[in-house]
Design a protein around this motif. Structure first.
Motif, PDB file in Angstrom:
ATOM      1  N   LYS A   1       0.844  -1.188   0.000  1.00  0.00           N
ATOM      2  CA  LYS A   1       0.000   0.000   0.000  1.00  0.00           C
ATOM      3  C   LYS A   1       0.883   1.242   0.000  1.00  0.00           C
ATOM      4  O   LYS A   1       1.917   1.281   0.650  1.00  0.00           O
ATOM      5  CB  LYS A   1      -0.894   0.011   1.224  1.00  0.00           C
ATOM      6  CG  LYS A   1      -1.963  -1.050   1.178  1.00  0.00           C
ATOM      7  CD  LYS A   1      -2.874  -0.923   2.358  1.00  0.00           C
ATOM      8  CE  LYS A   1      -3.967  -1.963   2.268  1.00  0.00           C
ATOM      9  NZ  LYS A   1      -4.898  -1.840   3.384  1.00  0.00           N
ATOM     10  N   ASP A   2       0.441   2.256  -0.732  1.00  0.00           N
ATOM     11  CA  ASP A   2       1.153   3.524  -0.729  1.00  0.00           C
ATOM     12  C   ASP A   2       0.999   4.165   0.645  1.00  0.00           C
ATOM     13  O   ASP A   2      -0.016   3.991   1.316  1.00  0.00           O
ATOM     14  CB  ASP A   2       0.606   4.461  -1.807  1.00  0.00           C
ATOM     15  CG  ASP A   2       0.960   3.992  -3.207  1.00  0.00           C
ATOM     16  OD1 ASP A   2       1.918   3.212  -3.339  1.00  0.00           O
ATOM     17  OD2 ASP A   2       0.285   4.407  -4.149  1.00  0.00           O
ATOM     18  N   PRO A   3       2.011   4.941   1.077  1.00  0.00           N
ATOM     19  CA  PRO A   3       1.916   5.599   2.381  1.00  0.00           C
ATOM     20  C   PRO A   3       0.876   6.716   2.348  1.00  0.00           C
ATOM     21  O   PRO A   3       0.297   7.019   1.318  1.00  0.00           O
ATOM     22  CB  PRO A   3       3.319   6.161   2.588  1.00  0.00           C
ATOM     23  CG  PRO A   3       3.879   6.306   1.223  1.00  0.00           C
ATOM     24  CD  PRO A   3       3.240   5.216   0.393  1.00  0.00           C
ATOM     25  N   VAL A   4       0.671   7.337   3.487  1.00  0.00           N
ATOM     26  CA  VAL A   4      -0.274   8.452   3.602  1.00  0.00           C
ATOM     27  C   VAL A   4       0.063   9.479   2.531  1.00  0.00           C
ATOM     28  O   VAL A   4       1.219   9.860   2.371  1.00  0.00           O
ATOM     29  CB  VAL A   4      -0.156   9.082   5.012  1.00  0.00           C
ATOM     30  CG1 VAL A   4      -1.089  10.268   5.147  1.00  0.00           C
ATOM     31  CG2 VAL A   4      -0.423   8.037   6.066  1.00  0.00           C
ATOM     32  N   PRO A   5      -0.922   9.949   1.749  1.00  0.00           N
ATOM     33  CA  PRO A   5      -0.657  10.852   0.637  1.00  0.00           C
ATOM     34  C   PRO A   5       0.106  12.115   1.001  1.00  0.00           C
ATOM     35  O   PRO A   5       0.788  12.680   0.168  1.00  0.00           O
ATOM     36  CB  PRO A   5      -2.054  11.196   0.111  1.00  0.00           C
ATOM     37  CG  PRO A   5      -2.927  10.094   0.589  1.00  0.00           C
ATOM     38  CD  PRO A   5      -2.316   9.583   1.858  1.00  0.00           C
TER      39      PRO A   5
ATOM     40  N   VAL B   1       6.805   9.655  -0.821  1.00  0.00           N
ATOM     41  CA  VAL B   1       7.783   8.591  -0.685  1.00  0.00           C
ATOM     42  C   VAL B   1       7.909   7.888  -2.034  1.00  0.00           C
ATOM     43  O   VAL B   1       6.936   7.326  -2.538  1.00  0.00           O
ATOM     44  CB  VAL B   1       7.373   7.573   0.409  1.00  0.00           C
ATOM     45  CG1 VAL B   1       8.387   6.455   0.513  1.00  0.00           C
ATOM     46  CG2 VAL B   1       7.206   8.264   1.747  1.00  0.00           C
ATOM     47  N   ARG B   2       9.105   7.939  -2.604  1.00  0.00           N
ATOM     48  CA  ARG B   2       9.303   7.290  -3.895  1.00  0.00           C
ATOM     49  C   ARG B   2       9.322   5.774  -3.724  1.00  0.00           C
ATOM     50  O   ARG B   2       9.715   5.248  -2.688  1.00  0.00           O
ATOM     51  CB  ARG B   2      10.598   7.792  -4.521  1.00  0.00           C
ATOM     52  CG  ARG B   2      10.450   9.228  -4.962  1.00  0.00           C
ATOM     53  CD  ARG B   2      11.615   9.830  -5.692  1.00  0.00           C
ATOM     54  NE  ARG B   2      12.619   8.941  -6.189  1.00  0.00           N
ATOM     55  CZ  ARG B   2      13.921   9.221  -6.181  1.00  0.00           C
ATOM     56  NH1 ARG B   2      14.360  10.359  -5.684  1.00  0.00           N
ATOM     57  NH2 ARG B   2      14.795   8.383  -6.670  1.00  0.00           N
ATOM     58  N   PRO B   3       8.938   5.063  -4.777  1.00  0.00           N
ATOM     59  CA  PRO B   3       8.856   3.603  -4.672  1.00  0.00           C
ATOM     60  C   PRO B   3      10.208   2.914  -4.760  1.00  0.00           C
ATOM     61  O   PRO B   3      11.216   3.496  -5.178  1.00  0.00           O
ATOM     62  CB  PRO B   3       7.991   3.225  -5.878  1.00  0.00           C
ATOM     63  CG  PRO B   3       8.251   4.303  -6.871  1.00  0.00           C
ATOM     64  CD  PRO B   3       8.450   5.558  -6.065  1.00  0.00           C
ATOM     65  N   ILE B   4      10.187   1.668  -4.374  1.00  0.00           N
ATOM     66  CA  ILE B   4      11.284   0.736  -4.611  1.00  0.00           C
ATOM     67  C   ILE B   4      10.852  -0.093  -5.813  1.00  0.00           C
ATOM     68  O   ILE B   4       9.711  -0.545  -5.876  1.00  0.00           O
ATOM     69  CB  ILE B   4      11.514  -0.169  -3.387  1.00  0.00           C
ATOM     70  CG1 ILE B   4      11.971   0.670  -2.186  1.00  0.00           C
ATOM     71  CG2 ILE B   4      12.500  -1.282  -3.708  1.00  0.00           C
ATOM     72  CD1 ILE B   4      11.948  -0.077  -0.875  1.00  0.00           C
TER      73      ILE B   4
ATOM     74  N   LEU C   1       9.630   7.563 -10.125  1.00  0.00           N
ATOM     75  CA  LEU C   1      11.046   7.257 -10.294  1.00  0.00           C
ATOM     76  C   LEU C   1      11.509   6.588  -9.004  1.00  0.00           C
ATOM     77  O   LEU C   1      11.340   7.141  -7.921  1.00  0.00           O
ATOM     78  CB  LEU C   1      11.841   8.538 -10.547  1.00  0.00           C
ATOM     79  CG  LEU C   1      13.295   8.355 -10.937  1.00  0.00           C
ATOM     80  CD1 LEU C   1      13.404   7.760 -12.338  1.00  0.00           C
ATOM     81  CD2 LEU C   1      14.032   9.682 -10.873  1.00  0.00           C
ATOM     82  N   PRO C   2      12.053   5.383  -9.087  1.00  0.00           N
ATOM     83  CA  PRO C   2      12.357   4.666  -7.844  1.00  0.00           C
ATOM     84  C   PRO C   2      13.502   5.278  -7.050  1.00  0.00           C
ATOM     85  O   PRO C   2      14.416   5.872  -7.612  1.00  0.00           O
ATOM     86  CB  PRO C   2      12.705   3.260  -8.317  1.00  0.00           C
ATOM     87  CG  PRO C   2      13.009   3.365  -9.755  1.00  0.00           C
ATOM     88  CD  PRO C   2      12.343   4.592 -10.275  1.00  0.00           C
ATOM     89  N   LEU C   3      13.414   5.098  -5.763  1.00  0.00           N
ATOM     90  CA  LEU C   3      14.477   5.496  -4.846  1.00  0.00           C
ATOM     91  C   LEU C   3      15.584   4.454  -4.849  1.00  0.00           C
ATOM     92  O   LEU C   3      16.752   4.768  -4.625  1.00  0.00           O
ATOM     93  CB  LEU C   3      13.890   5.632  -3.438  1.00  0.00           C
ATOM     94  CG  LEU C   3      14.818   6.072  -2.329  1.00  0.00           C
ATOM     95  CD1 LEU C   3      15.293   7.493  -2.589  1.00  0.00           C
ATOM     96  CD2 LEU C   3      14.095   6.003  -0.992  1.00  0.00           C
TER      97      LEU C   3
END
Length: 161
Positions: free
Chosen positions: A6-10, A14-17, A67-69
């Motif tokens: 789940k995506d974090p609180v909007p 936080v960029r994805p992995i 864009l991933p972290l």
């Protein structure tokens, strides 16, 4: 490509992995280890090298929130080998700055050396047990998502200290 966490609180950006992995067992290990290690970043999954390069092609702007972290890139992928994915991704200026950790079940010197020669930031041998895998993911989280600091913009090729 699926979003498995789940995506974090909007309100928090936080960029994805990005996980590039074909093994469902290894994908499950990563998902559970990220949850167990309380990693807030959403996870994006590509199941083969071609899908991974398509993702790279769609994510070329530093301002892109997708864009991933961090990229966790399996070495032995179907359709396009992990080394070739790394080689092609590193041709894009923005993707030169994203940490890529190669993942493999083996620790062959040629693979380790080849990965670093192509611009990998690390080479991780996947532990066989979940407990060991979760510990490894904890180390990855602590360094790459905690201690490490990323460049804020593409580095000019004319940079000199």
């Amino acid at each position: 490509m699926k979003n498995l966490l789940k995506d974090p609180v909007p309100a928090v950006s936080v960029r994805p992995i990005l996980l590039v992995e074909d093994s469902l067992i290894d994908i499950d290990f990563v998902v559970q280890a990220l949850i167990d290690n309380q990693v807030a970043n959403p996870l994006r999954v590509c199941r083969d090298g071609v899908e991974a390069l398509a993702y790279v092609g769609r994510r070329g702007s530093p301002a892109d929130p997708e864009l991933p972290l961090l990229v966790l890139l399996d070495l032995n992928l179907p359709l396009l080998h992990g080394m070739e994915v790394l080689r092609q991704a590193r041709r894009h200026p923005v993707w030169r700055l994203i940490p890529v950790l190669m993942l493999s079940n083996a620790c062959e010197a040629a693979d380790v050396n080849g990965a670093y020669a192509l611009g990998a930031n690390g080479y991780v041998v996947k532990p066989l047990s979940y407990d060991a895998f979760a510990v490894t993911v904890g180390h990855i989280k602590n360094f790459w998502l905690g201690v490490n600091r990323m460049p804020l913009a593409p580095i000019s090729s004319s940079f000199s200290p």
